[in-house]
Design a protein around this motif. Structure first.
Motif, PDB file in Angstrom:
ATOM      1  N   GLU A 240      45.966 -36.042  70.791  1.00 14.05           N
ATOM      2  CA  GLU A 240      47.113 -35.454  70.056  1.00 14.05           C
ATOM      3  C   GLU A 240      46.748 -36.025  68.645  1.00 14.05           C
ATOM      4  OE1 GLU A 240      49.620 -33.578  68.583  1.00 14.05           O
ATOM      5  OE2 GLU A 240      49.869 -33.547  70.770  1.00 14.05           O
ATOM      6  N   THR A 242      48.676 -35.106  65.983  1.00 15.20           N
ATOM      7  CA  THR A 242      49.811 -34.961  64.973  1.00 15.20           C
ATOM      8  C   THR A 242      50.063 -36.296  64.614  1.00 15.20           C
ATOM      9  OG1 THR A 242      50.709 -33.353  66.562  1.00 15.20           O
ATOM     10  CG2 THR A 242      52.310 -34.596  65.101  1.00 15.20           C
ATOM     11  N   HIS A 243      50.379 -36.396  63.238  1.00 20.08           N
ATOM     12  CA  HIS A 243      50.384 -37.745  62.439  1.00 20.08           C
ATOM     13  C   HIS A 243      51.509 -38.318  63.050  1.00 20.08           C
ATOM     14  CE1 HIS A 243      50.610 -40.663  59.220  1.00 20.08           C
ATOM     15  NE2 HIS A 243      51.892 -40.288  58.843  1.00 20.08           N
TER      16      HIS A 243
END
Length: 736
Positions: A240, A242-243
């Motif tokens: 994953e 995503t920040h």
């Protein structure tokens, strides 16, 4: 004119400027660099150069500033002839042209003039000699392509074909050729504070899900010589990207029996912070072995059922409460007829074994296959019971009655009779239902209870004064027999007489006693047509007869009993056991097994003829009509019958001239003040053309109370389109 005399040490650069007729005299060593500027032509530069070993080329000096033009002097007197001037000669590597010194450089020798300055061109093709390691060089004149340089002290740098770098593939490779030592990459931290070595895989570009960040591979030849076969691989990737939700994935792969790599261990970011999902093994037939204990802190979830051969059940879903049963190496089975309901499932813990077979009922069997004498045991235990009268265990026998109600018919009950330590006593009761239905109490037919001394057990047989106890074979009484509250401990035989209320006498003993007391009584056969009084013993050695007519006629064989006659067995009529009268139950008497009607009942018959067409349900006309009705409330004067007494529908006979198919006949009732819409019992049978069927309604709900109206609905599945006849047998209780 001023004379300047300088003595310059080795390695010194000298910049001079002479004005007018100044004379500069320099004594220079071989390594001194000189740059002069003459302002006027009469300046004389005298250089005394000591010739020594040639030193390195010095840096090019800066160009001096142009001096100002001097004023024209007056013409002087002719001077004396001057001394002879110094003659300059250009040495090696120098040119002297009209008083100007310049370098004489070897073509492509490495020295060049750049921007009026002396420089070194390391790319020159004719540079000779080797720059040693001690002078900052490699000490080598040739290096193998792609081989990495390896230091060797002050000796020339070395290269090895076993340590190479291929820039086009970004490949750094260590090759091992030693049979006893494998090629090794060692990261050795010698600083305690820095921690261990770090092997870093980095991808600084914008990350995306599934991006591979790094791989470690193990490959080799197979047995057929096929090179670079992948056997093991470790892959690190982005799960994953995503920040704020970054998650990773680490896969450990091995070749899976066909040269194809498959995951054996996967560690992957879960769905929440601090959660890591792990997948172990690959394929439903894979085997994961844990050496030691496996600790599961939350729950264990298997993707497929763990087989019995691997220690599992082979199943994934079992009905709540059903007990599991082994099935060899196949999946463990559960059965709806073997059920356990522990606390939390029902109001009490219950093990249920249900049988639906037509040959035998459900069976609970204990089989001791050991040759020892130890018995099988069923133990009913109540650890907390410490009070007299507490129930310990109960075995019940239940079944449905004719009204489909569940009834307890029999049970075995164990209780605590005495709980005092050292005087413990028990009580065991065998009980049966006693003619009073589901709501009644079960009565004890046999009670074994602790007596008032050690090794003493009191037993009570039967219940109720009218009960009958039958003993097949002999009854042995070792102490005394109580009849009607009187103890009898012996029976006197012929020639015996004990004057005691605890003795009975046989007829031979009675005859002997009469003869001994009264001079004898003669006994002979008689066939006289005379009503002789029946003589009985009054238990005081007296024979009495009944003045009220208790007589017996030898000729007719009639026994005339003016009062009631109480028998413990059957009455045989005819002397050949061809006719017997017996009690079958309380208030019921049978002749040859057929019940004698003892209540005032009446059998009533209704006959109905009608014509049906179309296969749907209708109500039968019971009074003066041949037209059936669609509802029980339509034309009740034709479809209803009102019971004049309490009663029930016993039997219905149905005949049809045509095929009606599977046909249901159903009873409906309605008490006074209510419509005839309450459904009662129903029976279904196949009715063929010109066929008659008998429907026995005693097995279903069939009772009616006085004043209740009855309707009968018929529902064929085939179109009769013909005539039908129905005969209904009703039974009335005329005492209501």
């Amino acid at each position: 004119m001023s004379d300047i005399n300088l003595s310059i040490s080795t390695g010194t650069n000298v910049l001079t400027q002479a004005v007018g007729s100044d004379e500069v005299n320099l004594a220079l060593s071989s390594t001194t660099n000189v740059h002069t500027t003459a302002i006027q032509t009469q300046n004389t530069l005298s250089v005394d150069v000591g010739i020594g070993p040639q030193g390195p080329q010095g840096p090019q000096g800066e160009t001096g500033a142009t001096g100002a033009t001097g004023a024209t002097g007056a013409t002087g007197a002719t001077g004396a002839a001057g001394a002879a001037g110094t003659t300059f000669t250009a040495g090696d590597g120098l040119d002297l042209t009209t008083g100007t010194l310049s370098t004489d450089l070897k073509s492509d020798g490495g020295l060049v003039i750049e921007s009026n300055k002396l420089a070194v061109d390391l790319g020159a093709s004719s540079i000779t000699g080797t720059l040693s390691v001690s002078d900052g060089g490699t000490g080598a004149t040739s290096l193998t392509d792609a081989n990495i340089l390896i230091g060797n002290g002050t000796s020339a740098v070395e290269t090895s074909s076993l340590l190479t770098f291929t820039s086009t593939a970004s490949l750094l490779q260590i090759t091992g050729i030693d049979a006893s030592t494998a090629p090794t990459l060692s990261l050795n931290s010698i600083n305690d504070a820095s921690g261990g070595g770090l092997l870093l895989f980095s991808n600084p570009s914008d990350g995306a899900n599934s991006d591979v960040l790094g791989t470690i591979e193990w490959n080799g030849d197979d047995a057929s010589g096929n090179a670079n076969q992948d056997y093991v691989k470790i892959v690190g990737s982005i799960a994953e990207a995503t920040h704020g939700q970054e998650g990773g994935k680490l896969e450990l792969k091995v070749a899976s029996h066909d040269g194809t790599l498959a995951n054996g261990l996967v560690l992957q970011d879960g769905s929440a912070s601090g959660e890591v999902d792990v997948t172990v093994g690959n394929g439903s037939a894979s085997l994961t072995t844990v050496a030691g204990n496996l600790s599961v802190t939350t729950g264990l979830t298997l993707g497929t059922a763990l087989s019995v051969a691997n220690g599992g059940t082979g199943g994934t879903d079992y009905t709540s409460g059903q007990i599991l049963v082994g099935n060899g190496t196949s999946a463990v089975q559960s059965y709806s007829n073997l059920h356990f309901a522990p606390a939390g499932f029902s109001s009490s813990e219950k093990l249920t074994l249900t049988g639906a077979g037509s040959v035998g009922g459900p069976t609970f069997e204990l089989d001791n296959t050991n040759a020892s004498s130890l018995p099988c045991i069923i133990r009913l235990k109540k650890s907390t019971s410490k009070t007299d009268g507490f129930d310990i265990g109960l075995i019940e026998f239940t079944a449905s009655d004719t009204g489909d109600g569940i009834n307890n018919y029999a049970r075995i009950l164990a209780e605590i009779e005495e709980s005092d330590a050292g005087s413990e006593g028990g009580k065991l009761s065998l009980q049966v239902a006693s003619h009073d239905g589901p709501g009644g109490n079960l009565e004890s037919g046999l009670i074994l209870v602790d007596g008032d001394a050690d090794a003493e057990i009191d037993v009570t047989v039967a219940s109720g004064a009218a009960s009958i106890t039958t003993i097949s074979g002999n009854l042995t009484v070792t102490t005394a027999l109580k009849l009607g509250g009187h103890a009898v401990n012996d029976i006197d035989l012929a020639g015996e007489f004990v004057d005691s209320d605890e003795h009975l006498m046989t007829s031979a003993a009675i005859n002997d006693r009469i003869a001994a007391v009264a001079g004898g009584v003669s006994v002979a056969d008689s066939n006289a047509d005379t009503d002789f009084p029946v003589v009985f013993h009054d238990e005081s050695n007296n024979l009495l007869d009944d003045t009220s007519g208790f007589v017996y006629n030898p000729q007719s064989g009639l026994l005339d009993v003016p009062g009631g006659l109480k028998l413990g067995g059957t009455i045989e009529i005819g002397g050949a056991l061809d006719t017997t009268i017996a009690r079958s139950a309380a208030g019921k008497v049978t002749i040859e097994g057929n019940e004698i009607q003892t209540t005032n009942v009446h059998h009533h018959f209704l006959n109905s003829g009608f014509f049906l067409n179309f296969p749907f349900a209708r109500y039968v006309p019971l009074n003066g009509s041949i037209s059936e009705q669609n509802t029980s409330t339509s034309s009740p004067e034709y479809t209803h019958f009102t019971f004049p007494y309490d009663g029930f529908v016993k039997t219905i006979w149905l005949r049809s001239e045509t095929d009606m198919g599977s046909t249901e006949v159903k009873l409906y009732g309605g008490t006074a003040g209510n419509q005839v819409s309450t459904a009662k019992g129903a029976l279904t049978d196949s009715v063929g053309a010109e066929a008659t069927v008998e429907l026995d309604f005693t097995s279903v709900t069939n009772t009616f109370v006085q004043g209740e109206s009855m309707a009968i609905r018929i529902d064929p599945t085939e179109d009769p389109d013909g005539g039908q006849n129905m005969t209904i047998e009703l039974v009335f209780n005329l005492t209501t």
